[in-house]
Enzyme design. Structure first.
Site, mmCIF file in Angstrom:
data_model
loop_
_atom_site.group_PDB
_atom_site.id
_atom_site.type_symbol
_atom_site.label_atom_id
_atom_site.label_comp_id
_atom_site.label_asym_id
_atom_site.label_seq_id
_atom_site.Cartn_x
_atom_site.Cartn_y
_atom_site.Cartn_z
ATOM 1 N N LYS A 34 0.847 -1.203 0.000
ATOM 2 C CA LYS A 34 0.000 0.000 0.000
ATOM 3 C C LYS A 34 0.875 1.243 0.000
ATOM 4 O O LYS A 34 2.091 1.150 0.195
ATOM 5 C CB LYS A 34 -0.939 -0.028 1.205
ATOM 6 C CG LYS A 34 -0.238 -0.016 2.536
ATOM 7 C CD LYS A 34 -1.238 -0.131 3.667
ATOM 8 C CE LYS A 34 -0.524 -0.248 4.997
ATOM 9 N NZ LYS A 34 -1.285 0.249 6.109
ATOM 10 N N ARG A 130 -9.751 0.044 16.125
ATOM 11 C CA ARG A 130 -9.662 0.897 14.941
ATOM 12 C C ARG A 130 -10.689 0.407 13.927
ATOM 13 O O ARG A 130 -11.530 1.158 13.475
ATOM 14 C CB ARG A 130 -8.238 0.846 14.386
ATOM 15 C CG ARG A 130 -7.969 1.798 13.257
ATOM 16 C CD ARG A 130 -6.504 1.821 12.848
ATOM 17 N NE ARG A 130 -6.062 0.593 12.194
ATOM 18 C CZ ARG A 130 -4.894 0.458 11.571
ATOM 19 N NH1 ARG A 130 -4.045 1.469 11.526
ATOM 20 N NH2 ARG A 130 -4.556 -0.682 11.005
ATOM 21 N N TYR A 254 16.847 29.547 7.766
ATOM 22 C CA TYR A 254 15.660 30.229 8.299
ATOM 23 C C TYR A 254 15.668 30.251 9.817
ATOM 24 O O TYR A 254 16.008 29.254 10.464
ATOM 25 C CB TYR A 254 14.388 29.491 7.861
ATOM 26 C CG TYR A 254 14.007 29.737 6.422
ATOM 27 C CD1 TYR A 254 13.638 31.000 5.977
ATOM 28 C CD2 TYR A 254 13.988 28.680 5.514
ATOM 29 C CE1 TYR A 254 13.276 31.205 4.653
ATOM 30 C CE2 TYR A 254 13.618 28.879 4.191
ATOM 31 C CZ TYR A 254 13.265 30.153 3.771
ATOM 32 O OH TYR A 254 12.901 30.350 2.475
ATOM 33 N N MET A 302 12.545 24.241 2.084
ATOM 34 C CA MET A 302 11.667 23.479 1.194
ATOM 35 C C MET A 302 12.468 22.614 0.197
ATOM 36 O O MET A 302 12.152 21.456 -0.028
ATOM 37 C CB MET A 302 10.747 24.434 0.423
ATOM 38 C CG MET A 302 9.719 23.699 -0.406
ATOM 39 S SD MET A 302 8.661 24.784 -1.373
ATOM 40 C CE MET A 302 7.699 25.577 -0.121
HETATM 41 C C1 LIG Z 1 -3.876 -4.264 8.358
HETATM 42 C C2 LIG Z 1 -2.407 -4.151 8.155
HETATM 43 N N1 LIG Z 1 -1.687 -5.272 8.022
HETATM 44 C C3 LIG Z 1 -0.351 -5.214 7.843
HETATM 45 C C4 LIG Z 1 0.332 -4.017 7.811
HETATM 46 C C5 LIG Z 1 1.833 -4.007 7.670
HETATM 47 O O1 LIG Z 1 2.412 -3.527 8.840
HETATM 48 P P1 LIG Z 1 3.992 -3.342 8.971
HETATM 49 O O2 LIG Z 1 4.375 -2.345 7.948
HETATM 50 O O3 LIG Z 1 4.188 -2.847 10.353
HETATM 51 O O4 LIG Z 1 4.584 -4.668 8.699
HETATM 52 C C6 LIG Z 1 -0.390 -2.831 7.959
HETATM 53 C C7 LIG Z 1 0.324 -1.548 7.950
HETATM 54 O O5 LIG Z 1 -0.045 -0.538 8.435
HETATM 55 C C8 LIG Z 1 -1.794 -2.897 8.130
HETATM 56 O O6 LIG Z 1 -2.527 -1.785 8.285
#
Ligand SMILES: Cc1ncc(COP(=O)(O)O)c(C=O)c1O
Length: 358
Positions: A34, A130, A254, A302
């Site tokens: 992701k 969550r 800055y 920046m």
């Molecule tokens: C549902 C879920 N599974 C797995 C992962 C992977 O976690 P990590 O990057 O700590 O291995 C994430 C990352 O945020 C996640 O949200």
């Protein structure tokens, strides 16, 4: 061309994925890609892993499309599930595995035309609060979905909030809650993020979900990626583009927050917060020039930052500067800036070209 590049070592990602698999022999692993593979470029990362990874995991249907182009047959898990009817249609078209994290999502799934039954991952809220169902509600939906034409496998997943902290009480409670779901027969179960893959064998069920470790950063504050056997993946490299001799008492940058305590040689470096280098990195945070660590001097701008090169008298314009990579772990820069490697890697901006090493 502006001298700034994020070099991504794809062989290192394959090494790190193999290490994740070795931690839990016989288990399969979704490579979590992701957020554009944590900032590394999902298309290239998936192409590098597609022959070795058992599957991939993403956050959205849009991210899933990028993965599907590279890995048409792979199992591909949508970690937060579908947000609307179009998402369900897309999930069926692409043959995704989907998380179902609440009753509303489950009902929407049942409203869909069952063009292709999906593998469903019911998410248990084991204590992170969550996403996910309470245990009794999850059992109920597992039974309902088991009978639904929209559903193929009924699987169980949960996410650990504190697996990165040694022996945290919440981890025990979460695992108890996950393992308490045993009496209902799920097709597959998945509980382990990187921290759990590396240190928590009871969480190693059918499918692992390693993310950050694939990118060669550590999920732990106290243990470095190198200690864990991980290879760094991204090297963020800029150059010294200007040099200035600064007399005692003069300031740099800055806010004039850094003031020379000795006659100083200051290098200006072609990377700033608009590239993803953290603005909150304080003076003293190190970068590497000519194999030597040198400290930041003053606030990050920046497009540029300044480093104190006084102790490196041979440093010259055009010298390469490693902001993070093998010599300067991203986790160290993150720690100095009050954040985590995850944030720095995912925030390298689009204007930084990625260069891939295979
Ligand atoms: C549902 C879920 N599974 C797995 C992962 C992977 O976690 P990590 O990057 O700590 O291995 C994430 C990352 O945020 C996640 O949200």
């Amino acid at each position: 061309m502006r001298p700034l590049v994020a070099t991504v070592d794809l062989a290192a990602i394959c090494h790190n994925y193999a290490l994740a698999k070795r931690c839990a022999p016989g288990r399969r692993a979704f490579a979590v890609v992701k957020a554009d593979a944590y900032g590394h470029g999902a298309a290239a990362v998936v192409a590098a892993l597609r022959d070795v990874a058992d599957g991939f995991a993403v956050c959205s249907v849009e991210e899933a499309r990028v993965v599907r182009e590279q890995a048409p047959e792979a199992r591909l898990l949508l970690l937060e599930g579908c947000f609307d009817a179009e998402d369900y249609a897309a999930a069926m078209e692409m043959g995704l595995d989907i998380s179902v994290q609440g009753a509303e999502q489950a009902r929407r799934l049942l409203d869909c035309a069952p063009t292709r039954p999906l593998n469903v991952w019911l998410k248990l809220d084991s204590g992170m609060h969550r996403l996910g169902f309470e245990p009794a509600e999850l059992q109920h939906w597992a039974e309902v979905l088991r009978a639904a034409p929209q559903v193929a496998e009924v699987n169980l997943m949960s996410h650990l909030a504190c697996a990165d902290e040694h022996m945290h009480q919440l981890t025990d409670r979460q695992l108890e809650s996950c393992l308490g779901m045993q009496e209902f027969v799920f097709d597959q179960r998945s509980f382990a993020n990187s921290a759990a893959v590396l240190t928590l064998a009871p969480a190693h069920t059918d499918w692992l979900r390693p993310g950050i470790m694939l990118y060669g950063a550590s999920p732990f504050a106290e243990r470095s990626a190198a200690e864990l056997g991980l290879r760094p993946v991204m090297t963020l490299t800029a150059e010294v583009i200007a040099l200035h001799d600064v007399p005692v008492g003069d300031s740099v940058g800055y806010g004039a927050t850094w003031v020379a305590q000795r006659p100083s040689r200051i290098g200006t470096v072609s990377c700033g917060y608009a590239d993803g280098y953290p603005r909150h990195a304080p003076s003293g945070t190190c970068v590497v020039v000519r194999g030597q660590r040198v400290p930041l001097a003053g606030r990050v701008s920046m497009d540029m930052l300044a480093v104190d090169l006084t102790d490196l008298p041979d440093a010259a314009i055009g010298d390469s500067v490693e902001l993070w990579g093998a010599q300067m772990p991203v986790d160290e820069v993150a720690q100095a800036s009050g954040t985590i490697g995850y944030e720095l890697l995912t925030k390298v901006t689009q204007r930084v070209p990625r260069k891939y090493l295979s």
